[in-house]
Design an enzyme around this catalytic site. Structure first.
Site, PDB file in Angstrom:
ATOM      1  N   LEU A   6     -47.766-109.065  48.970  1.00 37.43           N
ATOM      2  CA  LEU A   6     -47.473-108.278  47.768  1.00 37.43           C
ATOM      3  C   LEU A   6     -48.118-106.907  47.893  1.00 37.43           C
ATOM      4  CD1 LEU A   6     -47.948-110.925  44.927  1.00 37.43           C
ATOM      5  CD2 LEU A   6     -45.994-110.502  46.455  1.00 37.43           C
ATOM      6  N   ARG A  13     -55.907 -95.945  40.380  1.00 39.56           N
ATOM      7  CA  ARG A  13     -57.310 -95.529  40.489  1.00 39.56           C
ATOM      8  C   ARG A  13     -57.660 -94.928  41.853  1.00 39.56           C
ATOM      9  NH1 ARG A  13     -61.153-100.093  39.191  1.00 39.56           N
ATOM     10  NH2 ARG A  13     -59.396-101.540  39.252  1.00 39.56           N
ATOM     11  N   THR A  77     -46.953-110.205  39.397  1.00 42.57           N
ATOM     12  CA  THR A  77     -47.045-110.845  40.708  1.00 42.57           C
ATOM     13  C   THR A  77     -45.972-111.920  40.922  1.00 42.57           C
ATOM     14  OG1 THR A  77     -48.776-112.252  39.769  1.00 42.57           O
ATOM     15  CG2 THR A  77     -49.505-110.376  41.081  1.00 42.57           C
ATOM     16  N   ALA A 418     -70.375 -65.275  92.896  1.00 39.73           N
ATOM     17  CA  ALA A 418     -70.502 -65.189  91.436  1.00 39.73           C
ATOM     18  C   ALA A 418     -69.683 -64.017  90.919  1.00 39.73           C
ATOM     19  CB  ALA A 418     -71.968 -65.030  91.056  1.00 39.73           C
TER      20      ALA A 418
HETATM   21  C1  UD1 Z   1     -54.102-110.949  40.122  1.00 35.59           C
HETATM   22  C2  UD1 Z   1     -54.024-112.388  39.619  1.00 35.59           C
HETATM   23  C3  UD1 Z   1     -55.416-112.859  39.211  1.00 35.59           C
HETATM   24  C4  UD1 Z   1     -56.372-112.728  40.386  1.00 35.59           C
HETATM   25  C5  UD1 Z   1     -56.374-111.298  40.894  1.00 35.59           C
HETATM   26  C6  UD1 Z   1     -57.167-111.221  42.174  1.00 35.59           C
HETATM   27  C7  UD1 Z   1     -51.846-112.675  38.589  1.00 35.59           C
HETATM   28  C8  UD1 Z   1     -51.087-112.695  37.331  1.00 35.59           C
HETATM   29  N1  UD1 Z   1     -53.137-112.420  38.478  1.00 35.59           N
HETATM   30  O1  UD1 Z   1     -54.538-110.150  39.055  1.00 35.59           O
HETATM   31  O2  UD1 Z   1     -55.361-114.210  38.786  1.00 35.59           O
HETATM   32  O3  UD1 Z   1     -57.685-113.107  39.967  1.00 35.59           O
HETATM   33  O4  UD1 Z   1     -55.026-110.878  41.214  1.00 35.59           O
HETATM   34  O5  UD1 Z   1     -57.310-109.896  42.534  1.00 35.59           O
HETATM   35  O6  UD1 Z   1     -51.285-112.898  39.639  1.00 35.59           O
HETATM   36  N2  UD1 Z   1     -48.308-106.599  42.737  1.00 35.59           N
HETATM   37  C9  UD1 Z   1     -46.981-106.376  43.051  1.00 35.59           C
HETATM   38  N3  UD1 Z   1     -46.086-106.264  42.035  1.00 35.59           N
HETATM   39  C10 UD1 Z   1     -46.452-106.364  40.734  1.00 35.59           C
HETATM   40  C11 UD1 Z   1     -47.801-106.597  40.441  1.00 35.59           C
HETATM   41  C12 UD1 Z   1     -48.703-106.721  41.450  1.00 35.59           C
HETATM   42  O7  UD1 Z   1     -46.608-106.284  44.212  1.00 35.59           O
HETATM   43  O8  UD1 Z   1     -45.568-106.260  39.876  1.00 35.59           O
HETATM   44  C13 UD1 Z   1     -49.256-106.725  43.834  1.00 35.59           C
HETATM   45  C14 UD1 Z   1     -50.294-105.631  43.835  1.00 35.59           C
HETATM   46  O9  UD1 Z   1     -49.888-104.569  44.650  1.00 35.59           O
HETATM   47  C15 UD1 Z   1     -51.512-106.323  44.410  1.00 35.59           C
HETATM   48  C16 UD1 Z   1     -51.334-107.777  43.956  1.00 35.59           C
HETATM   49  O10 UD1 Z   1     -49.976-107.925  43.645  1.00 35.59           O
HETATM   50  O11 UD1 Z   1     -51.512-106.303  45.812  1.00 35.59           O
HETATM   51  C17 UD1 Z   1     -52.187-108.110  42.750  1.00 35.59           C
HETATM   52  O12 UD1 Z   1     -51.872-107.241  41.694  1.00 35.59           O
HETATM   53  P1  UD1 Z   1     -52.966-106.787  40.648  1.00 35.59           P
HETATM   54  O13 UD1 Z   1     -52.343-105.960  39.622  1.00 35.59           O
HETATM   55  O14 UD1 Z   1     -54.148-106.248  41.373  1.00 35.59           O
HETATM   56  O15 UD1 Z   1     -53.341-108.219  40.059  1.00 35.59           O
HETATM   57  P2  UD1 Z   1     -54.378-108.542  38.938  1.00 35.59           P
HETATM   58  O16 UD1 Z   1     -53.796-108.221  37.639  1.00 35.59           O
HETATM   59  O17 UD1 Z   1     -55.670-107.936  39.303  1.00 35.59           O
END
Ligand code: UD1
Ligand code: MG
Length: 455
Positions: A6, A13, A77, A418
């Protein structure tokens, strides 16, 4: 096994125009670290879900063994994994990785995969003293029953310290079914991948958890602060590996490796050195402080003194380079060569035992064996349009402050006086010198200061 990475999130940030997963760690994009780890697991299919940053991600990383699925807009996710649907074979499990979690070790993933077997849902979890922000692992009678996100959790659930790292393995046909039933009725209005846990439990699928060897394996990058922290963790782990192999590091906190560094026995490396690309240091090599060495092979017993810059070059056995030397691409130094301070060598072959000890430029040159290149010698290899080669045969002695205007050849055993500006070939075994004869003028007087008339 199928692997989905993913990588669609936007990384606000990072405060950068570059998509988050393309920011480099140890000289390589975050996502490439994850892809390399995934490849080592030999998956049947490997799919990157990208979105934010447009096509920059597939454009940079495209490769025959990689599928890309675009997620637009980014709805969570669970929604992200759904985009990879077509690339997931039903008859094998699917491993989900995050493109912004670069340091997970293959061994930890292997244990997770084994614990999942063919039919279980396996989650990589860690226990944190401060679990703020993470999804919490909710257990009943010790068994995992669901994951609750920070923003949806009750005060009691917020006290749980076992958290979801996001990395999991699921049986694929069931995963697809569970994903199709997700809703976004939650605090963030997202389709949560984590909701598949409760679905699995309802379907009677066993949910298991394994832990990585170290917590840092599961740390993600959301800001430049975290990127810098992970860089230090990663560099320290590389330094520790070198120490375990017997390399002497003056300070394991002050070495940076952006690529691969292969060391023989009894190698020592002083502080502040940066190694990029593929670098090999053979037995007994010593590297002085503050050297930058990129794509180079340094043969046994060679000494690289402080403040050298070496790129796309090879250094022969027992050679001495620096301090303050620059070896540019195409430099090949044979055994026992000495390249001293403020000497630049480019695209040149220097034969065994030859020396250029001070302040010289040797470019596009073939230097024989046992040649002595005096201080201030310059090969004039460029006429502003074309480059030409200089040939200096064995046993030549070149006096200081000589210019060799290429193309030109200095025959074996020749001596150049030189200050010579050599524009024609110098014959072997003879002294060639081009400079005005020294004269002395008798009775010459220094000028005296003129007194200007008063105004
Ligand atoms: C997610 C988990 C959480 C976990 C945490 C660990 C879910 C709902 N939550 O939270 O339980 O503790 O990761 O870091 O899964 N991404 C996509 N598409 C999206 C959203 C996210 O590709 O629509 C990718 C992001 O690029 C990233 C990963 O998924 O690599 C996690 O996304 P992020 O938004 O960081 O997840 P959290 O909300 O922190
Ligand atoms: Mg989120």
């Amino acid at each position: 096994m199928n692997i989905v990475i993913l990588a669609a999130g936007m990384g606000k940030r990072m405060q950068s125009a570059l998509p988050k997963v393309l920011h480099p760690l140890a000289g390589k994009p975050l996502l490439s670290h994850v892809i390399d780890t995934a490849r080592a697991l030999a998956p049947s299919s490997l799919c990157v879900v990208y979105g934010h940053g447009g096509d920059a991600v597939p454009a940079l990383l495209k490769s025959d063994d990689l599928a890309f699925a675009r997620q637009e807009p980014q709805l969570g996710t669970g929604h992200a994994v759904m985009q990879a649907h077509a690339h997931l074979h039903d008859d094998m499990p699917t491993l989900v990785l995050y493109g912004d979690v670069p340091l997970t070790l293959g061994a930890s993933l292997q244990r997770l995969i084994e614990s999942a077997g063919r039919n279980k849902l396996a989650i990589l979890t860690v226990t944190l003293s401060d679990p703020t922000g993470y999804g919490r692992i909710v257990r009943e009678d010790g068994r995992i029953v669901r994951i609750v996100e920070q923003k949806d959790a009750t005060p009691a659930e917020l006290t749980i310290t076992e958290v979801n790292t996001g990395i999991l393995v699921a049986p694929t046909a069931k995963l697809k079914h569970w994903l199709s039933t997700l809703s976004n009725d939650n605090a963030q209005g997202e389709y949560y991948l984590t909701d598949i846990v409760a679905r699995a439990v309802a379907d009677g699928v066993e949910v298991v958890a394994t832990q990585p060897a170290a917590i840092w394996e599961t740390l993600g990058v959301n800001s430049k602060v975290q990127l810098a922290e992970l860089e230090r963790i990663y560099q320290r782990s590389l330094a520790d590996r070198l120490l375990e192999q017997g390399v002497t590091l003056a300070d394991p906190a002050r070495i940076d490796i952006r690529g691969s560094l292969v060391c023989g026995r009894d190698v020592s490396i002083d502080v502040g050195c940066v190694f990029e690309g593929a670098v090999t240091l053979a037995d007994g090599v010593s590297i002085g402080a503050n050297c930058v060495i990129r794509n180079a092979r340094i043969a046994a017993g060679a000494a690289i003194k402080p403040f050298c810059h070496i790129e796309d070059a090879t250094v022969g056995a027992a050679a001495q380079v620096g301090p303050y030397a620059r070896l540019r691409p195409g430099t090949e130094l044979a055994d026992h060569v000495h390249i001293g301070n403020f000497v630049e060598v480019k695209n040149s072959i220097v034969g065994a035992g030859s020396k250029a000890n001070h302040l010289a430029y040797v470019g596009d040159t073939t230097v024989g064996a046992r040649v002595n290149i005096g201080a201030g010698t310059i090969t004039c290899n460029y006429d502003g349009v074309n480059k030409f080669r200089t040939i200096i045969e064995d046993d030549v002695f070149i006096g200081s402050d000589t210019q060799l205007v290429a193309p030109v050849t200095v025959g074996a055993g020749a001596t150049l006086g030189a200050g010579t500006t050599l524009t024609k070939d110098a014959p072997a075994g003879k002294l060639t010198v081009s400079r005005a004869r020294q004269i002395t003028i008798d009775g010459w007087q220094r000028p005296v200061k003129q007194t200007s008339p008063k105004k």
